[in-house]
Write a protein that holds these residues in place. Structure first.
Motif, PDB file in Angstrom:
ATOM      1  N   ARG A  53       0.832  -1.213   0.000  1.00 27.99           N
ATOM      2  CA  ARG A  53       0.000   0.000   0.000  1.00 27.99           C
ATOM      3  C   ARG A  53       0.858   1.250   0.000  1.00 27.99           C
ATOM      4  O   ARG A  53       0.575   2.218  -0.713  1.00 27.99           O
ATOM      5  N   LEU A  56       2.247   1.645  -3.463  1.00 28.22           N
ATOM      6  CA  LEU A  56       1.242   2.100  -4.436  1.00 28.22           C
ATOM      7  C   LEU A  56       0.911   3.574  -4.226  1.00 28.22           C
ATOM      8  O   LEU A  56       0.670   4.308  -5.191  1.00 28.22           O
ATOM      9  N   CYS A  80      -3.767  -3.598  -5.662  1.00 27.23           N
ATOM     10  CA  CYS A  80      -3.100  -3.156  -6.903  1.00 27.23           C
ATOM     11  C   CYS A  80      -4.118  -2.916  -8.014  1.00 27.23           C
ATOM     12  O   CYS A  80      -4.095  -1.880  -8.684  1.00 27.23           O
ATOM     13  N   GLU A  83      -6.001   0.217  -7.930  1.00 21.93           N
ATOM     14  CA  GLU A  83      -5.244   1.403  -8.368  1.00 21.93           C
ATOM     15  C   GLU A  83      -5.011   1.382  -9.880  1.00 21.93           C
ATOM     16  O   GLU A  83      -4.240   2.183 -10.411  1.00 21.93           O
TER      17      GLU A  83
END
Ligand SMILES: NC(=O)c1ccc[n+]([C@@H]2O[C@H](COP(=O)([O-])OP(=O)(O)OC[C@H]3O[C@@H](n4cnc5c(N)ncnc54)[C@H](O)[C@@H]3O)[C@@H](O)[C@H]2O)c1
Length: 353
Positions: A53, A56, A80, A83
């Motif tokens: 996290r 990302l 993932c 996003e």
């Protein structure tokens, strides 16, 4: 030429470090960042984060390779995909079939790009074997016999405690690759029987398993998997996929027998009768090796993943890998209950849940 794909690696243990090397050697990929609570800052020559996290949130990535412990696979992959980042997820897709269905649904909902790391499917010998079977080079498939047996070092279990615990074991860690490949080569399995043992290592998880398979085509199969016994037989010893496993040329992991010939994989030895010779046990069998170009699964897998990042269909989708996991779990249930388990019924039971 398109820009290199910016890839982050989650989990830089045994497998993650290899992915880092594959990325470094790929012409069209850049290692943008890594995430691992154990990795020291800058160890990989790129930014390091404590978890996926954080990575990302801070980095602009095209793709992530997830090589963390199995129990984290689904959650990290969903993070993932949410996003908009493409994912190469190490096998097994999840620690159980029910959990894998959550990821299958997320891929669909988020229109995600996700490839599961059943790397052997990318090996040239597998493509050649599949073509030979489809072309009827051994006639009608009657049965398969397979083995994966290697003695893992004690350190594998003491340094990495999750390897001893539920969610690991030779079935989820190793047999999952073989069952995936057998599905790919021989078609779906309709039912399984199995017995397991942990008597050599005494861990919570099994060290040895034997699985009997009935394929929907009618072919039968049998597979022995053990991480406690020395052997030259199994995919890892028979290919140059992993530098950590010494390569023995002419190795065999699977023996496939058909009505007019036989084939062993991955050495691709094909046994057949000469033209005009009766196809029965009195006739001499000749052996010839089928050609296969190249010898690396992982480099081919990464090249394919880069195509998936750019929009291609994955060779191993979440749904496909989830079917493989269902087969492993159905085998575990068969062992536990001393019963033959119908794989379609097993899957339906979970899908209705
Ligand atoms: N394709 C193959 O042939 C192959 C071979 C080995 C392992 N694997 C798979 O790769 C995965 C990793 O296995 P391994 O043997 O490398 O295990 P490992 O224990 O050596 O490595 C796992 C790494 O993940 C890290 N980690 C733990 N929690 C994390 C978190 N929250 N975020 C990020 N990283 C975290 C650990 O610190 C460790 O470095 C497993 O899913 C395994 O099944 C695949």
């Amino acid at each position: 030429m398109s820009d290199p794909v910016r890839i982050g690696v989650v989990g830089t243990g045994f497998m993650g470090r290899q992915h880092v090397e594959f990325i470094r050697r790929a012409p069209n990929a850049d290692l943008a960042a890594v995430a691992d609570p154990q990795a020291s800052d800058g160890a990989f020559g790129c930014p390091t984060y404590a978890d996926a996290r954080a990575m990302l949130g801070a980095e602009s990535l095209d793709a992530v390779i997830i090589a963390s412990p199995n129990a984290l696979h689904v959650e990290t992959a969903i993070d993932c995909l949410s996003e908009g980042v493409a994912v190469l997820l190490e096998k097994p897709i999840a620690v159980n079939y029910a959990e894998s269905l959550r990821l299958v649904a997320a891929v669909e909902r988020l229109n995600g790009r996700l490839l599961v790391g059943h790397h052997r499917r990318h090996h040239p010998a597998v493509a050649a074997a599949r073509t030979a079977l489809v072309d009827g080079e051994i006639g009608q498939l009657v049965g398969i016999n397979g083995i994966w047996s290697a003695r893992k070092e004690e350190r594998y279990f003491t340094d990495t405690p999750w390897h001893r615990q539920s969610g690991a074991g030779v079935m989820l860690i190793n047999l999952v690759h073989d069952l995936d490949l057998l599905r790919y080569l021989c078609g779906e399995v309709s039912s399984v029987q199995a017995i397991t043992s942990s008597h050599i290592r005494g861990h919570e998880v099994e060290d040895t398993a034997v699985v009997n398979l009935r394929f929907t085509s009618g072919a039968l199969g049998s597979f022995l998997a053990s991480d406690a016994a020395v052997s030259p037989w199994g995919w890892d010893q028979s290919t140059e996929d992993t530098a950590d496993f010494p390569f023995l040329p002419d190795g065999v992991a699977y023996q496939l027998v058909g009505t007019s010939g036989a084939l062993s994989v991955p050495n691709l030895a094909r046994y057949s009768y000469a033209a005009g010779v009766p196809a029965d046990w009195h006739s001499p069998l000749s052996r010839a090796y089928l050609p296969a170009a190249g010898h690396s699964s992982f480099h081919a897998q990464l090249a394919h993943f880069i195509e998936v990042v750019r929009g291609a269909e994955p060779l191993v989708s979440a749904e496909d890998a989830s079917r493989t996991l269902a087969l492993v779990e159905a085998s575990a249930r068969a062992a536990e209950r001393h019963q033959t388990v119908d794989v379609a019924e097993f899957r339906a039971e979970h899908q209705g849940a």
